[in-house]
Design a protein around this motif. Structure first.
Motif, PDB file in Angstrom:
ATOM      1  N   SER A  36       0.957  -1.509  -0.041  1.00 45.10           N
ATOM      2  CA  SER A  36       0.141   0.011   0.406  1.00 45.10           C
ATOM      3  C   SER A  36       0.864   0.992   0.135  1.00 45.10           C
ATOM      4  O   SER A  36       2.260   0.797   0.498  1.00 45.10           O
ATOM      5  N   THR A  37       0.306   1.979  -0.286  1.00 47.51           N
ATOM      6  CA  THR A  37       0.965   3.616  -0.607  1.00 47.51           C
ATOM      7  C   THR A  37       1.180   4.105   1.349  1.00 47.51           C
ATOM      8  O   THR A  37       2.344   4.607   1.093  1.00 47.51           O
ATOM      9  N   ILE A 179     -10.325  -3.672  -8.128  1.00 47.37           N
ATOM     10  CA  ILE A 179      -9.459  -3.719  -7.167  1.00 47.37           C
ATOM     11  C   ILE A 179      -8.720  -4.439  -7.596  1.00 47.37           C
ATOM     12  O   ILE A 179      -7.447  -3.948  -6.874  1.00 47.37           O
ATOM     13  N   ARG A 180      -8.411  -5.471  -7.193  1.00 45.86           N
ATOM     14  CA  ARG A 180      -7.520  -6.220  -8.171  1.00 45.86           C
ATOM     15  C   ARG A 180      -8.034  -7.550  -8.803  1.00 45.86           C
ATOM     16  O   ARG A 180      -8.935  -7.889  -8.875  1.00 45.86           O
ATOM     17  N   VAL A 181      -6.559  -9.090  -8.616  1.00 41.80           N
ATOM     18  CA  VAL A 181      -7.608 -10.299  -9.461  1.00 41.80           C
ATOM     19  C   VAL A 181      -6.828 -10.690  -8.174  1.00 41.80           C
ATOM     20  O   VAL A 181      -5.366 -10.730  -7.692  1.00 41.80           O
ATOM     21  N   LEU A 182      -7.910 -11.965  -7.549  1.00 39.71           N
ATOM     22  CA  LEU A 182      -6.925 -13.036  -7.562  1.00 39.71           C
ATOM     23  C   LEU A 182      -6.943 -14.562  -7.409  1.00 39.71           C
ATOM     24  O   LEU A 182      -8.230 -14.986  -9.001  1.00 39.71           O
ATOM     25  N   VAL A 200     -18.421  -5.192  -2.577  1.00 42.51           N
ATOM     26  CA  VAL A 200     -17.963  -6.217  -3.279  1.00 42.51           C
ATOM     27  C   VAL A 200     -17.691  -7.531  -3.405  1.00 42.51           C
ATOM     28  O   VAL A 200     -18.467  -7.641  -2.878  1.00 42.51           O
ATOM     29  N   ARG A 201     -17.457  -7.731  -4.599  1.00 43.41           N
ATOM     30  CA  ARG A 201     -18.016  -9.223  -5.007  1.00 43.41           C
ATOM     31  C   ARG A 201     -16.746  -9.639  -6.071  1.00 43.41           C
ATOM     32  O   ARG A 201     -15.918  -8.746  -6.718  1.00 43.41           O
ATOM     33  N   ALA A 224     -13.000  -0.604   0.932  1.00 47.05           N
ATOM     34  CA  ALA A 224     -13.213  -2.152  -0.051  1.00 47.05           C
ATOM     35  C   ALA A 224     -11.864  -1.924  -0.812  1.00 47.05           C
ATOM     36  O   ALA A 224     -11.341  -3.422  -0.863  1.00 47.05           O
ATOM     37  N   LEU A 225     -11.391  -0.812  -1.041  1.00 47.19           N
ATOM     38  CA  LEU A 225     -10.103  -0.288  -1.969  1.00 47.19           C
ATOM     39  C   LEU A 225      -8.630  -0.952  -1.071  1.00 47.19           C
ATOM     40  O   LEU A 225      -7.760  -1.625  -1.300  1.00 47.19           O
ATOM     41  N   GLN A 226      -8.766  -0.568   0.675  1.00 50.28           N
ATOM     42  CA  GLN A 226      -8.527  -1.008   1.608  1.00 50.28           C
ATOM     43  C   GLN A 226      -8.106  -2.259   2.349  1.00 50.28           C
ATOM     44  O   GLN A 226      -6.928  -2.986   3.634  1.00 50.28           O
TER      45      GLN A 226
END
Length: 324
Positions: A36-37, A179-182, A200-201, A224-226
């Protein structure tokens, strides 16, 4: 590897990284380094305290921060990234080869190139021996949809997707903020904020029928992002919606009978729990069966449906049987 060891390896590689990427932004560096930043800033503050023996101001690693960019002004001799040991190189090669065929996780051509470079650096490909290297192997052709989703995640763009839900045998259009790939089990998923569901889905890559990047940034809510990815509820289809329920002590047995996760304990033995469901009709019937012992807190669409069904049932009961 322990968290301390992981951070140490990252810190030792950060100075060469910033030297190779002068004037890179915080956001870009954090994405490349997988942190994270906030963590990146903490790492930079830690590096400021490191340097050559003597440890005076002129001996410590130093950076120049201009606006939102970072540049190394004194490296204290940490000019080269750490070299992979033979076991580390082997482990990395195995992982990369496994990821090449998983849609949406990596660019197959880039992964194949990385494999070839690691093989060459580790000396696993004998020159002139006829052994096949990754460079000579054709990279798998990436699915256009998977490529579009992966690129949207990388570029931070919102998406419209056509998604097939196996549980409901339906095709729906969604606008999502990636948000991201899992990787969950043997499948890759897009984790995203669904604007329609306001939550979030997870969307399985092989069920995304079509995808188109929008000309606007991905902007999921900050929590949701963090927040870390949560896949504990997804025993079936990870794209299933989730309901937040208020459960009375008299109905607490359902926590062991259904796949649920307790979110918080409430006074007088009540609790707040989350539960996934495939069909809103089925979930409505389930909640109605518990009467006042279970209350739907979210999503609002399910709460409204339960209230309307309960009202209709009371109305029908009050009307009584009709005379023949």
């Amino acid at each position: 590897m322990s968290p301390v060891s992981t951070r140490l390896v990252r810190l030792l590689n950060m100075v060469p990284y910033f030297q190779a990427n002068p004037r890179i932004t915080y956001a870009e560096a954090a994405a490349d380094l997988g942190v994270s930043t906030k963590q990146l800033r903490e790492d930079l503050n830690q590096l400021w305290m490191c340097g050559l023996p003597g440890y005076g101001p002129g001996d410590l690693i130093d950076f120049e921060f201009s606006g939102d960019t970072i540049e190394v002004t004194f490296s204290a001799g940490i000019d080269q990234p750490l070299r992979l040991t033979s076991p580390e190189a082997t482990g990395l090669l195995v992982a990369l080869r496994a990821l090449v065929d998983v849609p949406g996780v990596v660019d197959p051509a880039a992964a194949r190139s990385a494999i070839a470079k690691i093989e060459s650096a580790a000396g696993t490909v004998a020159h002139g021996s006829g052994a096949a290297s990754a460079e000579s192997e054709p990279a798998p052709v990436e699915n256009q949809v998977a490529g579009a989703v992966r690129e949207a995640v990388r570029a931070g763009k919102a998406l419209t997707i056509e998604y097939y839900s196996a549980s409901g045998d339906t095709l729906s259009s969604r606008t999502v903020d990636p948000i991201r790939v899992l990787l969950v089990g043997d499948y890759s998923y897009l984790e995203a904020w669904s604007r329609e569901a306001e939550g979030v889905r997870l969307f399985r890559f092989d069920r995304i029928v079509d995808a188109r990047a929008l000309d606007e940034p991905s902007a999921p809510p900050e929590p949701a992002l963090q927040g870390p990815p949560d896949t504990s509820l997804f025993d079936a289809d990870p794209a299933l919606p989730s309901a937040t329920l208020r459960v009375a002590p008299s109905a607490s047995w359902m926590l062991e009978y259904y796949p649920m996760r307790v979110l918080q304990e409430l006074p007088d033995g009540y609790c707040e729990a989350a539960m996934t469901y495939a069909s809103e009709d089925w979930m409505t019937r389930l909640v109605l069966g518990f009467g006042s012992a279970v209350t739907v807190l979210a999503p609002e669409s399910l709460a409204i449906r339960v209230r309307e069904a309960a009202t209709a049932a009371l109305r029908a009961y009050s009307a009584g049987p009709r005379s023949g």
